[in-house]
Write an enzyme that holds these catalytic residues in place. Structure first.
Site, PDB file in Angstrom:
ATOM      1  N   TRP A  17       0.829  -1.213   0.000  1.00 13.05           N
ATOM      2  CA  TRP A  17       0.000   0.000   0.000  1.00 13.05           C
ATOM      3  C   TRP A  17       0.857   1.253   0.000  1.00 13.05           C
ATOM      4  O   TRP A  17       0.498   2.257  -0.604  1.00 13.05           O
ATOM      5  CB  TRP A  17      -1.002  -0.039   1.158  1.00 13.05           C
ATOM      6  CG  TRP A  17      -1.890  -1.237   1.009  1.00 13.05           C
ATOM      7  CD1 TRP A  17      -1.866  -2.375   1.759  1.00 13.05           C
ATOM      8  CD2 TRP A  17      -2.884  -1.456  -0.005  1.00 13.05           C
ATOM      9  NE1 TRP A  17      -2.783  -3.285   1.278  1.00 13.05           N
ATOM     10  CE2 TRP A  17      -3.421  -2.748   0.201  1.00 13.05           C
ATOM     11  CE3 TRP A  17      -3.373  -0.690  -1.065  1.00 13.05           C
ATOM     12  CZ2 TRP A  17      -4.422  -3.283  -0.613  1.00 13.05           C
ATOM     13  CZ3 TRP A  17      -4.376  -1.222  -1.869  1.00 13.05           C
ATOM     14  CH2 TRP A  17      -4.890  -2.507  -1.652  1.00 13.05           C
ATOM     15  N   LYS A  57     -12.205  -2.201   7.811  1.00 10.77           N
ATOM     16  CA  LYS A  57     -11.482  -3.229   8.576  1.00 10.77           C
ATOM     17  C   LYS A  57     -11.843  -3.128  10.063  1.00 10.77           C
ATOM     18  O   LYS A  57     -12.378  -4.057  10.632  1.00 10.77           O
ATOM     19  CB  LYS A  57      -9.990  -3.107   8.355  1.00 10.77           C
ATOM     20  CG  LYS A  57      -9.635  -3.416   6.886  1.00 10.77           C
ATOM     21  CD  LYS A  57      -8.320  -2.847   6.502  1.00 10.77           C
ATOM     22  CE  LYS A  57      -8.114  -2.728   5.019  1.00 10.77           C
ATOM     23  NZ  LYS A  57      -8.300  -3.909   4.214  1.00 10.77           N
ATOM     24  N   ASP A 113      -1.417   6.393   6.716  1.00 11.37           N
ATOM     25  CA  ASP A 113      -2.485   5.514   6.240  1.00 11.37           C
ATOM     26  C   ASP A 113      -2.730   4.496   7.351  1.00 11.37           C
ATOM     27  O   ASP A 113      -1.925   3.595   7.572  1.00 11.37           O
ATOM     28  CB  ASP A 113      -2.033   4.813   4.944  1.00 11.37           C
ATOM     29  CG  ASP A 113      -3.030   3.759   4.473  1.00 11.37           C
ATOM     30  OD1 ASP A 113      -4.083   3.588   5.111  1.00 11.37           O
ATOM     31  OD2 ASP A 113      -2.733   3.098   3.454  1.00 11.37           O
TER      32      ASP A 113
HETATM   33  N1  PMP Z   1      -4.143   1.018   2.703  1.00  8.22           N
HETATM   34  C1  PMP Z   1      -4.133  -0.124   3.392  1.00  8.22           C
HETATM   35  C2  PMP Z   1      -3.178  -0.269   4.539  1.00  8.22           C
HETATM   36  C3  PMP Z   1      -5.009  -1.146   3.058  1.00  8.22           C
HETATM   37  O1  PMP Z   1      -4.997  -2.296   3.739  1.00  8.22           O
HETATM   38  C4  PMP Z   1      -5.902  -0.966   1.974  1.00  8.22           C
HETATM   39  C5  PMP Z   1      -6.905  -2.021   1.575  1.00  8.22           C
HETATM   40  N2  PMP Z   1      -6.657  -3.305   1.905  1.00  8.22           N
HETATM   41  C6  PMP Z   1      -5.849   0.237   1.276  1.00  8.22           C
HETATM   42  C7  PMP Z   1      -4.981   1.209   1.675  1.00  8.22           C
HETATM   43  C8  PMP Z   1      -6.749   0.485   0.099  1.00  8.22           C
HETATM   44  O2  PMP Z   1      -8.035   0.709   0.573  1.00  8.22           O
HETATM   45  P1  PMP Z   1      -9.307   0.860  -0.362  1.00  8.22           P
HETATM   46  O3  PMP Z   1      -9.589  -0.474  -0.949  1.00  8.22           O
HETATM   47  O4  PMP Z   1     -10.359   1.327   0.599  1.00  8.22           O
HETATM   48  O5  PMP Z   1      -9.001   1.877  -1.381  1.00  8.22           O
END
Ligand code: PMP
Length: 361
Positions: free
Chosen positions: A102, A196, A172
């Site tokens: 990410w 989550k 994040d």
């Molecule tokens: N950042 C992290 C740490 C994640 O775990 C995720 C999704 N698993 C995201 C960003 C992306 O999130 P989204 O699918 O809501 O765009």
């Protein structure tokens, strides 16, 4: 029918009382004779829910009036772009700590808007641990320092905060938001998808400090400006009302069970039980993550072979244990034990792990 044992990494398990509340209020919430999905987002009944969710987040983190809590669409993935779009000018540099899939995506988006300095490249340690302070190559006068507090796929988590002097920290927190209380003061901005730890998919919570908000760039599309959402209390346009309602239900439940201190205790206990099970069977289970970087949310481990991993996932499914398969990019096993994952589910998965190791070891 009994609830499944849900270890999905997100969307993830929600607390039964929060779901039951939605069920009870589905045809009539707050005496409106409608569901929250069928009511104007300008109604006082909806606004009460919206404001309660914001107030609970502020209360849990002790945010006071220095920070605004926003609800934004587009997922955490949109924040990868919206953040630099609002904060980073072409001639400025932002520091990014790369610790997983990410953060890599966040870096790619930031590069569209300004200079990115990768303050630590986690690939050099195969993304198996979080860096130490002295390993961070920070840029003096950087616009901000971005990190990912919990790496959902690799199963690593920061257990300390980077020291950045006057440079705002940006984080994040999608996969460990509100897993415990923390001091918000070093943070200029925090973002987290709800799906989550605090609700269903469909909304991203953005916490932005007033000085950072005031310094956002003006020349952006209306919907992509933090200021638009802040000025209008995240009601500039129609927000995802049902998602925010569910976030409220989850947060209200978290408060009912004792708030952040209890939630943290519960999370540490669950993750501790799984790591103890792994560590007690070193010939069978192998945890790739350095001990000081272990995630309390996503516990990843390997079995002696991919065949045994597939068997473990299949047998788990027969026991209605879902979501045990590691992310498709890394394989292995991942048990996600977010805030709403019950202790009983973790006890059962640990018993299953022990029995499986005994039979197949
Ligand atoms: N950042 C992290 C740490 C994640 O775990 C995720 C999704 N698993 C995201 C960003 C992306 O999130 P989204 O699918 O809501 O765009």
């Amino acid at each position: 029918m009994a609830r499944a044992l849900n270890f999905f990494a997100g969307p993830a398990v929600l607390p039964v009382p929060a779901l039951e509340r939605a069920q009870k209020e589905l045809l009539d919430f707050g005496g409106t004779g409608t569901s929250v999905m069928e009511t104007s987002h300008r109604s006082k009944e909806y606004e009460a829910i919206h404001n309660e969710a914001i107030a609970l987040i502020k209360e849990f983190l002790g945010l006071g009036d220095t920070y605004q809590v926003l609800f934004v669409g587009g997922g955490a993935s949109m924040q990868f772009a919206m953040l630099p779009m609002n904060l980073l000018a072409k001639d400025q540099t932002a520091d990014y700590v790369h610790t997983g899939t990410w953060s890599k995506k966040a870096i790619a988006e930031a590069k569209l808007f300004g200079n990115v300095n990768v303050a630590f490249d986690g690939e050099t340690v195969k993304l198996t641990r979080i860096p130490k302070q002295e390993e961070l190559k920070l840029t003096p006068g950087a616009r901000y320092v971005h990190f990912t507090s919990n790496n959902t796929i690799k199963g690593t988590q920061w257990h300390w905060l980077p020291k950045t002097g006057n440079v705002p920290l940006v984080c994040d927190m999608s996969s460990d938001f509100l897993w415990r209380k923390f001091d918000p003061s070093p943070f200029g901005l925090i973002y987290a998808g709800a799906q989550k730890n605090v609700g269903p998919a469909g909304v991203t919570i953005v916490i932005i400090r007033n000085d950072v908000l005031a310094a956002c760039k003006e020349e952006n599309p209306t919907m992509l400006k933090y200021q638009t959402h802040a000025k209008e209390n995240s009601l500039f346009n129609t927000p995802p009302v049902f998602t925010i309602y569910m976030v409220r239900n989850v947060l209200a439940y978290m408060k009912d069970v004792g708030g952040m201190a209890k939630i943290e205790e519960h999370n540490r206990k669950k993750a501790g039980m799984i790591y103890d099970t792994i560590d007690a069977n070193p010939d069978f289970f192998r945890a790739p993550v350095a001990k000081d970087s272990r995630s309390m949310m996503n516990i990843v481990f390997r079995l002696p072979s991919e065949e045994l991993e597939a068997k473990f996932v299949a047998e788990g499914k027969e026991k209605r244990m879902y979501g045990l398969k590691g992310h498709r990019s890394v394989g292995g096993i991942r048990i996600s034990a977010y805030n709403s994952c019950p202790l009983d589910a973790v006890e059962q998965v640990c018993a299953f792990m022990k029995a499986f190791a005994k039979t197949n070891g």
